[in-house]
Design a protein around this motif. Structure first.
Motif, PDB file in Angstrom:
ATOM      1  N   UNK A  55       0.881  -1.361   0.023  1.00  0.00           N
ATOM      2  CA  UNK A  55       0.091  -0.069  -0.111  1.00  0.00           C
ATOM      3  C   UNK A  55       0.852   1.204  -0.039  1.00  0.00           C
ATOM      4  N   UNK A  58       2.241   1.763  -3.310  1.00  0.00           N
ATOM      5  CA  UNK A  58       1.241   2.220  -4.222  1.00  0.00           C
ATOM      6  C   UNK A  58       0.905   3.897  -4.087  1.00  0.00           C
ATOM      7  N   UNK A  59       1.341   4.409  -3.021  1.00  0.00           N
ATOM      8  CA  UNK A  59       1.030   5.610  -2.592  1.00  0.00           C
ATOM      9  C   UNK A  59      -0.128   5.904  -1.988  1.00  0.00           C
ATOM     10  N   UNK A  60      -0.535   4.691  -1.152  1.00  0.00           N
ATOM     11  CA  UNK A  60      -2.077   4.922  -0.502  1.00  0.00           C
ATOM     12  C   UNK A  60      -2.015   5.169   0.861  1.00  0.00           C
ATOM     13  N   UNK A  90       3.472   7.881  -9.380  1.00  0.00           N
ATOM     14  CA  UNK A  90       2.635   6.863  -9.013  1.00  0.00           C
ATOM     15  C   UNK A  90       1.672   6.358 -10.292  1.00  0.00           C
ATOM     16  N   UNK A  95      -2.298  -1.483  -9.173  1.00  0.00           N
ATOM     17  CA  UNK A  95      -2.316  -2.302  -8.089  1.00  0.00           C
ATOM     18  C   UNK A  95      -3.618  -3.322  -8.163  1.00  0.00           C
ATOM     19  N   UNK A  97      -6.335  -5.482  -5.729  1.00  0.00           N
ATOM     20  CA  UNK A  97      -6.570  -5.661  -4.115  1.00  0.00           C
ATOM     21  C   UNK A  97      -7.383  -7.115  -4.239  1.00  0.00           C
TER      22      UNK A  97
END
Lengths: 258, 221
Positions: A55, A58-60, A90, A95, A97
């Motif tokens: 995460x 992913x830059x979350x 990014x 990604x 999930x």
């Protein structure tokens, strides 16, 4: 700057620290260098920070310390209390999930074309053509106009992969993408990922499926307590681990399986 | 006591007029009130306290006071403060719109929240700009999720609208009461009025159950 541009790593994670609130520290100074073309599988006990790591890449997530570069470019850094994320970098990362996260109010094809049309400004007709082509590759051409609720879990997950591929990512992240699936649907999703791997797509993934890990990985990282404990080729980390903690984990996984 | 429901036939036209007024007022306030509620719901989800706090105060106030006092206040007090006459239609519309706005804003707020964190993550992973996240992903899902509860809100409003008879609006309740008083036949008349409300509201409550099932199936992805 010069040193940066000569960086041969695709992803370089340096001294990454990440916690939730003041008391829960998930990543405690994690370092990983991922080279282009590598397929990194991250394994380890629950709560060891595997999903959090993905995460963050992913830059979350906000981070509390450290930095990540992507293809030599600065991507994520912690600057005092603020996390700086380069959103242009990014966009090169895709990604998938655990829980599909398709847009339920949009058809399969609309799920695929939303980002290309809205982010890159691709003409709708062209995006739809590309979308149908990817769906055909995944054996889903008949589902283009279906809604996510009309799909099986395996189909949903393949659509989610197709959706991420629409943006031509340079790195794919897979976070336990088969964990929510019924056992008989796992293979169709893993096959799609194996095909991508065969085409040379760099990927980083978290999985509990050790058979799959061994077949897809070019490198396995065992992560526990928020740090990298062991890092090496799959035969070694899964077959003959050097570290005691890795050995314990692998033994336990195969014990339960056996 | 002998019951004679045939007397209702004499007043069928009047009751129909009253029902028509009730329906007109309900539809008008549903449209205005849901629009207001949608905007207040968004305001309450705002990160800016200057937008969020007044919206919350408004909602809590209207949820925490009886509709009847809201109606009376707007009918009797607002004209004094504004210095203008308000027709009873205008004050009933204002009161019920504000009430509907307050309750539907809660509906919209809950449905905005129900669009999960995971959908936002998916948007971020796809690089969707904030504007696209909101207009193409979050709001459409929130509105769809809100539909069943909104229908329930409409049914509540339809029933609550009977209160406007208290400020002299010639709705179904008001006309029913008048007929009842003038004929001294409360059992027949008031039963008929109750039945009229029921035949409108009951199919709608059935509809809510069906729509709810369909929405949940559709959005469970």
């Amino acid at each position: 700057m010069n040193a940066m541009s000569r960086d041969t790593a695709l992803v370089r994670i340096t001294d990454l620290h990440k916690g939730y609130g003041p008391n829960i520290r998930v990543l405690r100074g994690l370092n990983i260098e991922m080279k282009p073309g590598e397929r990194v599988v991250v394994i380890g006990p629950s709560g060891g920070g595997k999903s959090t790591l993905l995460r963050v890449v992913m830059g979350l997530e906000e981070i509390q310390g450290g930095a990540i570069t992507f293809a030599g470019q600065p991507y994520i850094s912690a600057d005092g209390r603020k996390t700086r994320i380069d959103t242009e970098v990014r966009k090169k990362i895709g990604m998938v999930f655990q829980h599909y996260t398709l847009f339920p109010h949009l058809s399969v094809l609309q799920n695929l074309t939303l980002a290309p049309c809205k982010v890159v400004g691709e003409p709708r007709a062209k995006a739809e053509e590309r979308g149908r082509a990817i769906l055909a590759r995944f054996g889903l051409e008949a589902k283009a106009d279906a809604y996510p609720s009309q799909l099986s879990g395996g189909q949903k997950q393949r659509v989610a992969i197709a959706r991420a591929l629409m943006l031509d990512p340079q790195l794919m992240l897979f976070d336990e993408v088969t964990s929510a699936l019924d056992p008989e649907l796992v293979a169709e999703v893993e096959q799609v990922i194996l095909n991508l791997a065969a085409q040379g797509m760099p990927m980083m993934m978290v999985t509990h499926d050790m058979w799959f890990a061994r077949n897809v990985a070019s490198r396995v990282i065992f992560c526990a307590g928020g740090v990298v404990v062991e890092d090496g080729p799959p035969e070694q980390v899964l077959g003959d681990p050097k570290e005691e903690r890795t050995r314990e984990f692998i033994d336990r996984v195969f014990h339960i399986k056996g | 006591m002998s019951l004679d429901f045939s007397i209702l036939l004499k007043f069928a036209d009047a009751l129909a007029l009253g029902l028509w007024m009730t329906l007109k007022l309900t539809v008008l306030c549903v449209v205005l009130g849901s629009t207001l509620g949608f905007l207040i719901g968004l305001a309450r989800a705002s990160e800016n306290a200057l937008i969020r706090v007044p919206a919350s105060v408004f909602v809590e106030f209207f949820r925490g006071t009886p509709v009847l006092i809201q109606l009376f206040w707007i009918f009797f007090c607002l004209p004094l403060i504004l210095g203008v006459e308000l027709s009873n239609l205008a004050s009933a519309t204002i009161a019920l719109t504000l009430y509907m706005g307050a309750i539907t804003s809660e509906t919209f707020r809950a449905s905005l929240r129900a669009v999960g964190r995971e959908q936002m993550d998916a948007c971020t992973a796809l690089g969707l700009p904030r504007r696209v996240q909101i207009t193409n992903v979050i709001l459409p899902q929130a509105v769809l999720l809100a539909v069943p509860t909104l229908l329930s809100n409409c049914i509540s409003l339809f029933k609550e609208s009977a209160l406007v008879s208290a400020v002299g609006m010639a709705d179904l309740m008001f006309i029913g009461q008048n007929i009842s008083n003038n004929t001294a036949r409360p059992v027949e008349v008031l039963t008929a009025v109750a039945f009229l409300y029921f035949v409108i509201a009951f199919p709608l409550t059935r509809l809510v159950t069906r729509v709810e099932g369909r929405m949940l199936r559709k959005l469970a992805a």
